[in-house]
Design a protein around this motif. Structure first.
Motif, mmCIF file in Angstrom:
data_model
loop_
_atom_site.group_PDB
_atom_site.id
_atom_site.type_symbol
_atom_site.label_atom_id
_atom_site.label_comp_id
_atom_site.label_asym_id
_atom_site.label_seq_id
_atom_site.Cartn_x
_atom_site.Cartn_y
_atom_site.Cartn_z
ATOM 1 N N ARG A 107 0.822 -1.203 0.000
ATOM 2 C CA ARG A 107 0.000 0.000 0.000
ATOM 3 C C ARG A 107 0.857 1.254 0.000
ATOM 4 O O ARG A 107 0.340 2.360 -0.049
ATOM 5 C CB ARG A 107 -0.933 -0.011 1.203
ATOM 6 N N PRO A 215 -9.646 4.266 12.406
ATOM 7 C CA PRO A 215 -10.521 5.247 13.069
ATOM 8 C C PRO A 215 -10.210 5.339 14.568
ATOM 9 O O PRO A 215 -9.785 4.362 15.176
ATOM 10 C CB PRO A 215 -11.928 4.673 12.829
ATOM 11 N N ALA A 216 -10.409 6.518 15.123
ATOM 12 C CA ALA A 216 -10.081 6.760 16.532
ATOM 13 C C ALA A 216 -10.781 5.762 17.441
ATOM 14 O O ALA A 216 -11.922 5.371 17.199
ATOM 15 C CB ALA A 216 -10.482 8.183 16.905
ATOM 16 N N ASP A 217 -10.084 5.310 18.488
ATOM 17 C CA ASP A 217 -10.634 4.378 19.466
ATOM 18 C C ASP A 217 -9.765 4.462 20.707
ATOM 19 O O ASP A 217 -8.545 4.494 20.612
ATOM 20 C CB ASP A 217 -10.630 2.954 18.892
ATOM 21 N N PRO A 225 -8.090 -0.884 17.932
ATOM 22 C CA PRO A 225 -9.496 -0.613 18.222
ATOM 23 C C PRO A 225 -10.266 -1.868 18.603
ATOM 24 O O PRO A 225 -9.887 -2.974 18.240
ATOM 25 C CB PRO A 225 -10.025 -0.037 16.901
ATOM 26 N N GLY A 226 -11.355 -1.662 19.335
ATOM 27 C CA GLY A 226 -12.257 -2.763 19.666
ATOM 28 C C GLY A 226 -12.131 -3.219 21.105
ATOM 29 O O GLY A 226 -11.100 -3.041 21.741
ATOM 30 N N PHE A 227 -13.187 -3.829 21.583
ATOM 31 C CA PHE A 227 -13.243 -4.374 22.938
ATOM 32 C C PHE A 227 -12.124 -5.393 23.113
ATOM 33 O O PHE A 227 -11.954 -6.268 22.281
ATOM 34 C CB PHE A 227 -14.602 -5.031 23.125
ATOM 35 N N THR B 70 -16.463 -3.617 16.860
ATOM 36 C CA THR B 70 -15.810 -2.412 16.341
ATOM 37 C C THR B 70 -15.147 -2.699 15.003
ATOM 38 O O THR B 70 -15.275 -1.915 14.054
ATOM 39 C CB THR B 70 -14.776 -1.907 17.361
ATOM 40 N N HIS B 74 -15.841 -0.857 11.528
ATOM 41 C CA HIS B 74 -14.757 -0.195 10.782
ATOM 42 C C HIS B 74 -14.609 -0.808 9.385
ATOM 43 O O HIS B 74 -14.514 -0.105 8.386
ATOM 44 C CB HIS B 74 -13.434 -0.334 11.536
ATOM 45 N N HIS B 103 -16.491 7.535 14.280
ATOM 46 C CA HIS B 103 -15.064 7.715 13.993
ATOM 47 C C HIS B 103 -14.706 7.180 12.609
ATOM 48 O O HIS B 103 -13.859 7.740 11.914
ATOM 49 C CB HIS B 103 -14.217 7.047 15.074
ATOM 50 N N ALA B 104 -15.347 6.079 12.211
ATOM 51 C CA ALA B 104 -15.098 5.564 10.856
ATOM 52 C C ALA B 104 -15.619 6.558 9.817
ATOM 53 O O ALA B 104 -14.985 6.786 8.783
ATOM 54 C CB ALA B 104 -15.760 4.200 10.676
ATOM 55 N N GLU B 106 -15.899 9.792 10.171
ATOM 56 C CA GLU B 106 -15.062 11.005 10.192
ATOM 57 C C GLU B 106 -13.986 10.991 9.110
ATOM 58 O O GLU B 106 -13.490 12.042 8.726
ATOM 59 C CB GLU B 106 -14.299 11.083 11.527
ATOM 60 N N ARG B 107 -13.584 9.802 8.704
ATOM 61 C CA ARG B 107 -12.513 9.708 7.719
ATOM 62 C C ARG B 107 -13.016 10.027 6.315
ATOM 63 O O ARG B 107 -12.241 10.038 5.370
ATOM 64 C CB ARG B 107 -11.903 8.313 7.757
ATOM 65 N N ALA B 213 -10.762 -2.530 2.432
ATOM 66 C CA ALA B 213 -9.910 -1.350 2.503
ATOM 67 C C ALA B 213 -8.621 -1.645 3.255
ATOM 68 O O ALA B 213 -7.788 -0.770 3.422
ATOM 69 C CB ALA B 213 -10.677 -0.216 3.180
#
Lengths: 461, 461
Positions: A107, A215-217, A225-227, B70, B74, B103-104, B106-107, B213
């Motif tokens: 990428r 994404p913010a977390d 991110p995530g639990f 989450t 995302h 938050h996702a 927002e991008r 993605a």
């Protein structure tokens, strides 16, 4: 029924199982909550982080738990690249990194550094690939397919001199010992050391620029991110400590078993190439390739004989391309077998494998109509009416058929004549030159053809 | 010791525990491998997918397991946006979506659709927000903080008419029943229904454009990278089926308990606002806010009294801002309590909570020096030397202090006079207007101030 695919996934370690069960009762709540169930979960999470950090050799606040080793690598590469986006978007990787690293690197603007025939990176080649706009370099601690250990300390020194952070994928080695100092980011995967699936590790050394690319977390210091998968995290940390405590002793024992396989397989089975470094290697892993053998048929036959192993042959991959690791090493990919021994593997299990292998390979070769192996001492087969040159049409035929047809055709031309194999199988590009090396014929190279590729081989003996 | 935070994380369902233990023994290997351990793992994974798909109401090949709810959100947002990048990069979300969705979003270029005071979206507002370049809309099935059920079927019809795919975050409702038809993508989270952490669901309906993605990875149809967390996936699917089988009965029972809380709390505790829709709501969840109460102190006191609940108050968040859900609804955020009852909650536990709550709230209010609540029948307190207008400096003081100081100051000015509260606490922007509504004073609005904001209130009675 011996399971010899530790490098793919390990059965759950007893310590992991015990810790998981305890944490399912005590650690299911959200560790971010203020009530007692949350506080109890937080204590478990903190303790797991402390334990894992000690084993990894970092500070607890440098260590993040991720949902998998792949996630750790994806997050690590993306975060390190984003953290240094002002430097540039160039990333340097060894050509034998795990596909998760290669795909993450794709990428960006990526350069792959070649390896030698043992799969080992030369740190000087890495240094030469670093540019002013290089934001990150990635080197595995040890290869997942052939076990070759990489010169991480030297690579780290080269990177440090150039001011480039180094990500070390330690997935295959973390169970065996700490990674040499000097890494900026380090990734691991719990189910490779007997922990449960669903847990990876990402350590980011203090001072390393890192900007989360997802994404913010708020979880895991914003880095994953995530639990949090808390029961699994607890089990992962406990089992990492447990396997590391037994590592030195187990490494000596398994390494001797691997040496035995490395020595005996070529004696027991004709036309085998053992690949990977013979000394600078993981203690428990050995890989070899068998000429004129279909990898999938070999795996299936070994499974029937009671042995679970892996393969980098093209026919065992969903994309029908040989393993990028074998390709980068330039070694034979057909009939490829990776044996990775779990801790506790007994000598008797390895002997049983060595006893079964020759028959299994013969059987698969016979099914494919493979040429019999010329005995070094026996005279060459009589050549029936040799034609000066020969073209073999192997179009539409898959590995190992093109090599088998080449081996048959070469006996039909005189020494000095050329056999041209037409093939559209990706594995042929690797296996025909490898066969030439094994048989000491001269590989004249590939030419474009109306369909597929024309591989040209001059008969030498 | 009742745990009333089901909406955050549920204790492991007995069926999940049993399935997890069995799958730890049978499902630790890589399901992509050809040997028997791999084939066994593949069978378990296929069966889990079949089970989960039946409950979700989709085809197995539409369903992907992810490492968390989450991650499902995302991945879903990113994949749907990438799949329609030629349409545009605009995404429409309700203002009360889970933060993972916000938050996702927002991008990309995102528009938030407002909700009413019950937290409910008006589908016409959603339709009005759709533009020719809208690539995706996101609407939750039910809100995670106040329980309000969203008009998913109507939203789906609006989106379909506009040719925009709809992602439904079903994390809070999947245990209770299927999502209305018409969704394009659907996300869920196992630890919300009593499954283990580490498992999310992402369903992508056939015909929905979706382009992963993240870096390429073969797992889960290319939609969720990393080694599958198989034992947890098996446990998640088994427990989803189990909770859904008990859902109708349990919903009736818990809904009655929630009705009881909704009715009794305002009777037992003065100055309480019960928030969220009273009928269009999740069966097990109720949220209320207590004037003049510090949310963290309240949670701590309730914890000491043996009740585990959650809060959307600013003082309980790491960012010191009130919950975006309460903010979007325009309701009081101070002293906020969310009660979400796990299946099996007994009436006696709810009665114990109702018995404890008034004392706990009084205690917290007394500690903060909150004004006593004016009894409707009692005459207003005598006004000591009323000044025409008053400025209250609450700078540097956090929720609920600014509102408490306002409540005290208002008694010191004559009816018709204005109190100005200077505050730099983010919760004041929400709670001062909410207090005015509860007390029927006139909120004149916020003005910029040299520090913080000047909130102006005209005494009405």
């Amino acid at each position: 029924m011996p399971y010899f695919d530790m490098a793919s996934a390990a059965p759950l370690h007893p310590v992991a199982r015990e810790a998981l069960l305890a944490a399912l009762d005590d650690g299911w709540a959200d560790p971010a909550r203020l009530y007692r169930e949350g506080r109890r979960a937080r204590l478990l999470l903190d303790a797991a982080r402390q334990t894992a950090a000690e084993v990894v050799g970092c500070r607890p606040d440098e260590l993040t738990f991720t949902p998998s080793g792949t996630a750790a690598l994806h997050t690590g590469v993306a975060g390190a690249m984003a953290g240094r986006r002002r430097t540039g978007r160039h990333v340097v990787v060894s050509a034998v990194e795990h596909s998760a690293v290669l795909h993450a690197a794709e990428r960006h603007d990526s350069t792959q550094v070649a390896v030698d025939r043992t799969g080992r990176l030369d740190p000087a080649d890495l240094a030469a690939a670093l540019r002013p706009d290089t934001a990150l370099a990635c080197v595995q601690s040890a290869n997942h397919e052939v076990g070759t250990v990489q010169p991480v300390a030297e690579a780290a020194a080269m990177c440090r001199a150039a001011g480039v952070p180094l990500l070390v994928d330690a997935a295959q080695s973390l169970a065996w010992g700490p990674v040499a100092e000097g890494w900026s980011l380090l990734a691991g995967s719990a189910h490779k050391w007997g922990g449960p699936p669903g847990v990876g590790l990402l350590a980011v050394a203090k001072g390393t620029r890192f900007a989360p690319a997802h994404p913010a977390d708020e979880r895991e210091a914003g880095r994953s991110p995530g639990f949090p998968n808390l029961p699994a995290v607890v089990a992962a940390a406990a089992s990492l400590r447990a396997v590391r405590a037994q590592a030195s002793e187990e490494a000596v024992r398994l390494s001797a078993l691997v040496d035995r396989i490395r020595a005996r397989v070529p004696e027991l089975v004709p036309d085998v190439e053992v690949v990977g470094h013979d000394r600078l290697r993981l203690p428990h892993l050995v890989t070899f390739s068998c000429l004129y053998v279909d990898g999938e048929a070999l795996l299936t036959a070994l499974d029937r004989a009671g042995f679970s192993v892996s393969s980098g042959s093209s026919c065992t991959s969903s994309t029908l391309t040989p393993s990028h690791v074998l390709r980068a090493m330039g070694v034979l990919s057909e009939g490829n077998v990776r044996v990775s021994l779990p801790p506790g593997t007994q000598s008797s299990e390895v002997e049983a494998f060595l006893a079964a292998l020759p028959g299994v390979v013969s059987e698969v070769r016979a099914q494919l109509g493979a040429p019999s192996t010329p005995h070094p001492a026996s005279p060459p087969e009589p050549e029936p009416e040799p034609a000066p040159d020969l073209v073999v049409d192997s179009l539409g035929k898959r590995c190992p058929i093109p090599v088998i047809e080449l081996a048959k055709a070469i006996t039909q031309v005189p020494v000095g004549a050329v056999v041209t194999v037409l093939s559209d199988d990706e594995a042929a590009a690797l296996d025909i030159p490898a066969w030439c090396t094994m048989r000491t014929h001269t590989y004249l190279g590939p030419n474009p053809a109306p369909r597929g590729t024309a591989y040209r081989i001059r008969r030498a003996t």
